[in-house]
Design a protein around this motif. Structure first.
Motif, PDB file in Angstrom:
ATOM      1  N   ALA A 189      -0.400  -0.195  18.356  1.00 46.96           N
ATOM      2  CA  ALA A 189      -1.560   0.297  17.620  1.00 46.96           C
ATOM      3  C   ALA A 189      -1.684  -0.481  16.308  1.00 46.96           C
ATOM      4  CB  ALA A 189      -1.431   1.787  17.348  1.00 46.96           C
ATOM      5  N   ILE A 190      -2.755  -1.247  16.157  1.00 48.56           N
ATOM      6  CA  ILE A 190      -2.994  -2.015  14.932  1.00 48.56           C
ATOM      7  C   ILE A 190      -3.830  -1.163  13.981  1.00 48.56           C
ATOM      8  CG2 ILE A 190      -3.835  -4.185  13.961  1.00 48.56           C
ATOM      9  CD1 ILE A 190      -1.641  -4.523  16.058  1.00 48.56           C
ATOM     10  N   ARG A 191      -3.347  -1.012  12.739  1.00 48.80           N
ATOM     11  CA  ARG A 191      -4.041  -0.181  11.757  1.00 48.80           C
ATOM     12  C   ARG A 191      -4.459  -1.014  10.548  1.00 48.80           C
ATOM     13  NH1 ARG A 191      -2.771   5.307  12.732  1.00 48.80           N
ATOM     14  NH2 ARG A 191      -4.314   5.775  11.108  1.00 48.80           N
ATOM     15  N   VAL A 192      -5.390  -0.456   9.771  1.00 52.11           N
ATOM     16  CA  VAL A 192      -5.913  -1.132   8.578  1.00 52.11           C
ATOM     17  C   VAL A 192      -5.432  -0.374   7.345  1.00 52.11           C
ATOM     18  CG1 VAL A 192      -7.981  -1.893   7.336  1.00 52.11           C
ATOM     19  CG2 VAL A 192      -7.953  -1.892   9.853  1.00 52.11           C
ATOM     20  N   VAL A 193      -4.838  -1.095   6.397  1.00 50.19           N
ATOM     21  CA  VAL A 193      -4.315  -0.501   5.161  1.00 50.19           C
ATOM     22  C   VAL A 193      -5.125  -1.025   3.979  1.00 50.19           C
ATOM     23  CG1 VAL A 193      -2.286  -0.229   3.685  1.00 50.19           C
ATOM     24  CG2 VAL A 193      -2.002  -0.398   6.160  1.00 50.19           C
ATOM     25  N   VAL A 194      -5.449  -0.142   3.047  1.00 47.56           N
ATOM     26  CA  VAL A 194      -6.153  -0.517   1.807  1.00 47.56           C
ATOM     27  C   VAL A 194      -5.452   0.161   0.641  1.00 47.56           C
ATOM     28  CG1 VAL A 194      -8.373  -0.801   2.985  1.00 47.56           C
ATOM     29  CG2 VAL A 194      -7.775   1.424   1.987  1.00 47.56           C
ATOM     30  N   LEU A 195      -5.877  -0.168  -0.582  1.00 50.63           N
ATOM     31  CA  LEU A 195      -5.357   0.503  -1.770  1.00 50.63           C
ATOM     32  C   LEU A 195      -6.181   1.751  -2.068  1.00 50.63           C
ATOM     33  CD1 LEU A 195      -4.598  -2.457  -4.222  1.00 50.63           C
ATOM     34  CD2 LEU A 195      -2.984  -1.167  -2.795  1.00 50.63           C
ATOM     35  N   LYS A 196      -5.506   2.757  -2.622  1.00 52.42           N
ATOM     36  CA  LYS A 196      -6.193   3.997  -2.986  1.00 52.42           C
ATOM     37  C   LYS A 196      -7.296   3.686  -4.008  1.00 52.42           C
ATOM     38  CE  LYS A 196      -3.767   7.687  -3.178  1.00 52.42           C
ATOM     39  NZ  LYS A 196      -2.795   8.750  -3.569  1.00 52.42           N
TER      40      LYS A 196
ATOM     41  N   LEU B 255      -6.041  -9.322  -1.493  1.00 51.69           N
ATOM     42  CA  LEU B 255      -6.639  -8.969  -0.209  1.00 51.69           C
ATOM     43  C   LEU B 255      -7.502  -7.717  -0.366  1.00 51.69           C
ATOM     44  CD1 LEU B 255      -3.460  -9.227   2.088  1.00 51.69           C
ATOM     45  CD2 LEU B 255      -5.266 -10.948   1.889  1.00 51.69           C
ATOM     46  N   ASP B 256      -8.495  -7.585   0.518  1.00 55.02           N
ATOM     47  CA  ASP B 256      -9.290  -6.356   0.564  1.00 55.02           C
ATOM     48  C   ASP B 256      -8.634  -5.318   1.461  1.00 55.02           C
ATOM     49  OD1 ASP B 256     -11.472  -7.416  -1.015  1.00 55.02           O
ATOM     50  OD2 ASP B 256     -12.040  -8.592   0.759  1.00 55.02           O
ATOM     51  N   ALA B 257      -7.892  -5.784   2.435  1.00 51.50           N
ATOM     52  CA  ALA B 257      -7.232  -4.901   3.392  1.00 51.50           C
ATOM     53  C   ALA B 257      -6.138  -5.677   4.102  1.00 51.50           C
ATOM     54  CB  ALA B 257      -8.242  -4.343   4.402  1.00 51.50           C
ATOM     55  N   ALA B 258      -5.310  -4.969   4.855  1.00 52.92           N
ATOM     56  CA  ALA B 258      -4.227  -5.622   5.599  1.00 52.92           C
ATOM     57  C   ALA B 258      -4.086  -4.982   6.967  1.00 52.92           C
ATOM     58  CB  ALA B 258      -2.910  -5.515   4.828  1.00 52.92           C
ATOM     59  N   PHE B 259      -3.840  -5.820   7.972  1.00 46.75           N
ATOM     60  CA  PHE B 259      -3.543  -5.324   9.311  1.00 46.75           C
ATOM     61  C   PHE B 259      -2.039  -5.050   9.402  1.00 46.75           C
ATOM     62  CE2 PHE B 259      -7.208  -8.035  11.214  1.00 46.75           C
ATOM     63  CZ  PHE B 259      -8.131  -7.085  10.792  1.00 46.75           C
ATOM     64  N   ILE B 260      -1.704  -3.864   9.903  1.00 46.81           N
ATOM     65  CA  ILE B 260      -0.305  -3.474  10.072  1.00 46.81           C
ATOM     66  C   ILE B 260      -0.106  -3.007  11.512  1.00 46.81           C
ATOM     67  CG2 ILE B 260       1.483  -1.807   9.406  1.00 46.81           C
ATOM     68  CD1 ILE B 260       1.050  -3.872   7.299  1.00 46.81           C
TER      69      ILE B 260
ATOM     70  N   SER C 245       5.254  -8.994   2.908  1.00 46.16           N
ATOM     71  CA  SER C 245       4.546  -9.893   1.976  1.00 46.16           C
ATOM     72  C   SER C 245       3.049  -9.607   1.987  1.00 46.16           C
ATOM     73  CB  SER C 245       4.811 -11.354   2.352  1.00 46.16           C
ATOM     74  OG  SER C 245       4.324 -11.652   3.645  1.00 46.16           O
ATOM     75  N   ARG C 246       2.528  -9.152   3.117  1.00 46.30           N
ATOM     76  CA  ARG C 246       1.096  -8.843   3.240  1.00 46.30           C
ATOM     77  C   ARG C 246       0.717  -7.677   2.338  1.00 46.30           C
ATOM     78  NH1 ARG C 246       0.510  -7.775   8.957  1.00 46.30           N
ATOM     79  NH2 ARG C 246       1.497  -9.824   8.901  1.00 46.30           N
ATOM     80  N   LEU C 247       1.538  -6.622   2.350  1.00 49.18           N
ATOM     81  CA  LEU C 247       1.223  -5.472   1.508  1.00 49.18           C
ATOM     82  C   LEU C 247       1.423  -5.782   0.037  1.00 49.18           C
ATOM     83  CD1 LEU C 247       2.426  -2.284   3.432  1.00 49.18           C
ATOM     84  CD2 LEU C 247       0.223  -3.445   3.453  1.00 49.18           C
ATOM     85  N   ARG C 248       2.332  -6.683  -0.282  1.00 46.65           N
ATOM     86  CA  ARG C 248       2.488  -7.082  -1.691  1.00 46.65           C
ATOM     87  C   ARG C 248       1.287  -7.901  -2.160  1.00 46.65           C
ATOM     88  NH1 ARG C 248       7.680 -10.118  -1.998  1.00 46.65           N
ATOM     89  NH2 ARG C 248       7.832  -9.892   0.257  1.00 46.65           N
ATOM     90  N   LYS C 249       0.695  -8.704  -1.264  1.00 50.23           N
ATOM     91  CA  LYS C 249      -0.553  -9.397  -1.594  1.00 50.23           C
ATOM     92  C   LYS C 249      -1.676  -8.390  -1.837  1.00 50.23           C
ATOM     93  CE  LYS C 249       0.063 -13.715   1.040  1.00 50.23           C
ATOM     94  NZ  LYS C 249      -0.489 -14.499   2.179  1.00 50.23           N
TER      95      LYS C 249
ATOM     96  N   ALA D 228       8.216   1.682  -4.528  1.00 47.33           N
ATOM     97  CA  ALA D 228       7.810   2.209  -5.833  1.00 47.33           C
ATOM     98  C   ALA D 228       6.310   2.485  -5.908  1.00 47.33           C
ATOM     99  CB  ALA D 228       8.205   1.228  -6.932  1.00 47.33           C
ATOM    100  N   ASN D 229       5.522   1.818  -5.056  1.00 44.42           N
ATOM    101  CA  ASN D 229       4.061   1.960  -5.098  1.00 44.42           C
ATOM    102  C   ASN D 229       3.489   2.567  -3.815  1.00 44.42           C
ATOM    103  OD1 ASN D 229       2.970   0.398  -7.662  1.00 44.42           O
ATOM    104  ND2 ASN D 229       4.687  -0.796  -6.840  1.00 44.42           N
ATOM    105  N   ARG D 230       4.313   3.264  -3.046  1.00 42.53           N
ATOM    106  CA  ARG D 230       3.874   3.743  -1.746  1.00 42.53           C
ATOM    107  C   ARG D 230       2.658   4.662  -1.824  1.00 42.53           C
ATOM    108  NH1 ARG D 230       8.579   5.430   1.190  1.00 42.53           N
ATOM    109  NH2 ARG D 230       7.070   6.112   2.771  1.00 42.53           N
ATOM    110  N   GLU D 231       2.507   5.397  -2.940  1.00 43.47           N
ATOM    111  CA  GLU D 231       1.375   6.314  -3.076  1.00 43.47           C
ATOM    112  C   GLU D 231       0.063   5.577  -3.292  1.00 43.47           C
ATOM    113  OE1 GLU D 231       1.664   9.479  -2.434  1.00 43.47           O
ATOM    114  OE2 GLU D 231       3.814   9.144  -2.102  1.00 43.47           O
ATOM    115  N   ARG D 232       0.139   4.286  -3.571  1.00 46.51           N
ATOM    116  CA  ARG D 232      -1.083   3.508  -3.803  1.00 46.51           C
ATOM    117  C   ARG D 232      -1.710   2.998  -2.504  1.00 46.51           C
ATOM    118  NH1 ARG D 232      -0.614  -1.059  -8.148  1.00 46.51           N
ATOM    119  NH2 ARG D 232      -2.860  -1.040  -7.668  1.00 46.51           N
TER     120      ARG D 232
END
Length: 297
Positions: A148-155, A213-218, A203-207, A237-241
């Protein structure tokens, strides 16, 4: 000199003892039958031994030691842990080799390199997607895992995502050399959105965190997302973001594949047959575990 009454000269003038009258058989019928039974038993034993040896030799002749390459940073599906292969796909390969008769030498590395080496016929590839571009190049197994490929963004930067059109104009992080399925690949090729390629999800989520990035595939759904967050102190440390958008990008069946130049179609068939037995084992194990839980007070 021997007693002439008990000695007879046979052919070649060799004296032969004649302790019994010529008319009496050398052995009784019971003794003769016993010897026949013994000989039959020996023949049966030899036949069984030869059949066993034939089966062993046949299995040895059929079995191969096959290099199988895969991604070293795609937890929990497949990844390197303390330099050793780990993950769901690794477990499946190790179970399958018990039934297939083949030995799988699992070698993990960045995906782009693994794919390039597999394409050159240097080994098989586990965790590979099927698409029309790759179909003429590889012999594929049946699907072994549904990713399952999901899309992650910042809060605070969430957007409505119901389909590929909602990614229009965005810069999204993805794996170098990866296919996300036919529809996603076509959207990328058409320029609907751009993909910033890398070699790992961390490294993708750190970018993404750095605003590049506008979003990341995970990959690997929510379980994969949680593991990536736990893989690096900055992400922890930034998981809530981080926000996981609710609609999956795609469901991507993963396979074992060999370049057609390797002529390993028979090995793929053995793997498919072995995986049917592995799946049956896993279902039986799950049933036993459920039965144990049901018996608990």
């Amino acid at each position: 000199m021997p007693d002439q009454s008990s000695t007879k000269f046979c052919t070649h003038a060799v004296p032969c003892r004649m302790d019994r009258p010529a008319w009496k058989p050398a052995h009784s019928e019971r003794e003769q039958q016993h010897r026949v039974d013994v000989m039959r038993g020996l023949k049966s034993t030899r036949r069984a031994t030869l059949i066993g040896l034939f089966l062993v030799v046949s299995l040895a002749a059929r079995a191969d030691r096959l290099v199988v390459m895969g991604d070293d940073r795609y937890a929990p599906v497949i990844y390197a842990e303390a330099g050793r292969p780990a993950g769901f796909l690794v477990d499946l390969l190790r179970r399958a080799q018990v039934y297939s008769g083949d030995e799988y030498d699992i070698q993990l590395m960045p995906w782009k390199r693994a794919y390039a080496m597999a394409l050159r016929g240097m080994g098989g590839l586990i965790g590979v997607s099927h698409n029309s571009e790759r179909a003429p190049l590889f012999d594929y197994s049946k699907p072994v895992y549904d990713d399952a490929i999901r899309v992650v963004v910042l809060k605070g930067q969430e957007f409505k995502f119901d389909g590929l059109e909602d990614l229009k104009g965005k810069n999204v992080g993805g794996v170098a050399g990866a296919s996300y399925g036919e529809a996603v690949d076509r959207a990328i090729a058409s320029g609907l959105f751009t993909v910033d390629r890398d070699i790992g999800q961390s490294s993708r989520l750190r970018k993404l965190l750095a605003g590049r990035l506008d979003a990341a595939f995970i990959g690997n759904g929510e379980a994969g997302f949680r593991l990536v967050l736990e893989s690096h102190p900055e992400l922890q440390a930034n998981r809530e973001r981080f926000v996981l958008l609710p609609t999956p990008l795609a469901r991507d069946p993963l396979h074992l594949a060999f370049a057609k130049s390797m002529q390993q179609h028979a090995a793929v068939q053995r793997f498919d047959a072995a995986m049917e037995r592995v799946m049956a084992d896993l279902k039986a194990e799950a049933a036993r575990e459920r039965a144990k839980l049901d018996k608990r007070p």
